[in-house]
Design a protein around this motif. Structure first.
Motif, PDB file in Angstrom:
ATOM      1  N   GLY A 148     -26.364 117.443 114.951  1.00  0.00           N
ATOM      2  CA  GLY A 148     -27.126 117.225 113.737  1.00  0.00           C
ATOM      3  C   GLY A 148     -26.573 116.103 112.888  1.00  0.00           C
ATOM      4  N   PHE A 149     -25.253 116.054 112.748  1.00  0.00           N
ATOM      5  CA  PHE A 149     -24.625 115.021 111.922  1.00  0.00           C
ATOM      6  C   PHE A 149     -24.944 113.626 112.439  1.00  0.00           C
ATOM      7  CE2 PHE A 149     -21.083 112.045 111.477  1.00  0.00           C
ATOM      8  CZ  PHE A 149     -21.016 111.934 110.103  1.00  0.00           C
ATOM      9  N   TRP A 150     -24.682 113.396 113.709  1.00  0.00           N
ATOM     10  CA  TRP A 150     -24.882 112.056 114.261  1.00  0.00           C
ATOM     11  C   TRP A 150     -26.346 111.668 114.266  1.00  0.00           C
ATOM     12  CZ3 TRP A 150     -21.147 108.902 114.102  1.00  0.00           C
ATOM     13  CH2 TRP A 150     -19.828 109.336 114.278  1.00  0.00           C
ATOM     14  N   ASP A 151     -27.225 112.601 114.598  1.00  0.00           N
ATOM     15  CA  ASP A 151     -28.642 112.253 114.656  1.00  0.00           C
ATOM     16  C   ASP A 151     -29.209 111.972 113.271  1.00  0.00           C
ATOM     17  OD1 ASP A 151     -31.153 112.209 116.461  1.00  0.00           O
ATOM     18  OD2 ASP A 151     -31.747 113.426 114.734  1.00  0.00           O
ATOM     19  N   LEU A 152     -28.874 112.781 112.281  1.00  0.00           N
ATOM     20  CA  LEU A 152     -29.394 112.562 110.931  1.00  0.00           C
ATOM     21  C   LEU A 152     -29.005 111.185 110.412  1.00  0.00           C
ATOM     22  CD1 LEU A 152     -28.752 116.044 109.262  1.00  0.00           C
ATOM     23  CD2 LEU A 152     -30.956 115.073 109.953  1.00  0.00           C
ATOM     24  N   ASN A 153     -27.774 110.776 110.668  1.00  0.00           N
ATOM     25  CA  ASN A 153     -27.329 109.467 110.195  1.00  0.00           C
ATOM     26  C   ASN A 153     -27.936 108.322 110.995  1.00  0.00           C
ATOM     27  OD1 ASN A 153     -25.035 109.569 107.988  1.00  0.00           O
ATOM     28  ND2 ASN A 153     -24.716 111.331 109.309  1.00  0.00           N
ATOM     29  N   ILE A 154     -27.989 108.480 112.318  1.00  0.00           N
ATOM     30  CA  ILE A 154     -28.537 107.417 113.163  1.00  0.00           C
ATOM     31  C   ILE A 154     -30.030 107.229 112.904  1.00  0.00           C
ATOM     32  CG2 ILE A 154     -29.077 106.771 115.544  1.00  0.00           C
ATOM     33  CD1 ILE A 154     -26.412 108.084 116.361  1.00  0.00           C
ATOM     34  N   GLU A 155     -30.777 108.329 112.832  1.00  0.00           N
ATOM     35  CA  GLU A 155     -32.217 108.217 112.643  1.00  0.00           C
ATOM     36  C   GLU A 155     -32.563 107.738 111.243  1.00  0.00           C
ATOM     37  OE1 GLU A 155     -33.798 108.226 115.242  1.00  0.00           O
ATOM     38  OE2 GLU A 155     -32.345 109.254 116.511  1.00  0.00           O
TER      39      GLU A 155
END
Length: 238
Positions: A148-155
């Motif tokens: 969740g952390f990486w995806d929220l920031n990347i997206e």
């Protein structure tokens, strides 16, 4: 905080404000960049704290709150980019006159709102979650939080890079050349490069929800259902 409270007046430049109010809003809005830049130092402080070890046991002191710290680091970075850089680009009255209501406005809004307050809200949630969880529960949901952390920031970054910022510039240019009415008309929005960027952004939005929001909400839900340490046996039975 002083610059921020008065500076929020940049949202209401052309709603019947007096010249004095517009001047104060513009000046303090521009001044917001200074405290925001200084507050970004918080991100470095969090990075430094995350690596401090206990003198006696040698363990990382903040190991149990690693992802909380990561969200606070992300908050500091987005604070500088979303509220500082993107906010400063549009907050002066002469720029706002041509761009208000174009995609440069939600470009600043998305990066500043979710990038700062969204990341902070999740960080506070994780901080509380770690204190009511057993290690057994944490092992179950740690990967969900990581994804969740990486995806929220990347997206969120992709929303800004592939659509909101470039399409906002397209609208700003069209507004200055052909008039604000032209940049806001339906024919402009649903045609050409602007429309293409909107469709490209749809992929980032979908991944934001599926790979970012759902795992994060699932982790919070599991903690809520099995949060009390005395309920750890329930999780092992599921």
């Amino acid at each position: 905080m002083g610059s921020g409270v008065i500076g929020t007046g940049h949202h209401w430049y052309f709603t019947g404000k007096t010249n004095v109010k517009m001047t104060l809003s513009a000046c303090f809005s521009a001044m917001e960049v200074v405290p925001l830049t200084l507050l970004t130092v918080d991100a470095w402080d969090f990075i430094r704290v995350s690596g401090v070890r206990c003198d006696e046991c040698g363990n990382v002191l903040a190991d149990k709150q690693k992802w909380t710290i990561y969200y606070l680091i992300a908050m500091g970075i987005w604070k500088f980019i979303g509220a500082g850089v993107f906010g400063f680009l549009i907050n002066l009255p002469i720029i706002s006159y041509f761009e208000i209501g174009t995609n440069l406005t939600p470009n600043h809004g998305h990066a500043a709102m979710f990038g700062v307050f969204g990341m902070l809200a999740i960080a506070v949630s994780l901080f509380c979650m770690r204190y009511i969880q057993t290690e057994q529960i944490w092992e179950k949901i740690q990967n969900l939080i990581k994804v969740g952390f990486w995806d929220l920031n990347i997206e969120l970054a992709l929303m800004v890079i592939v659509d909101l910022f470039p399409s906002g510039l397209l609208q700003l240019y069209d507004s200055m050349v052909n008039g604000y009415w032209h940049a806001r008309r339906l024919n402009f929005i649903i045609s050409g490069l602007f429309h293409t960027l909107e469709w490209i952004r749809l992929r980032a939005d979908a991944l934001f929800i599926v790979v970012g929001v759902i795992p994060t909400v699932s982790a919070i839900f599991i903690t809520y259902m099995y949060g009390r340490k005395s309920d750890a046996t329930k999780l092992s039975q599921t």
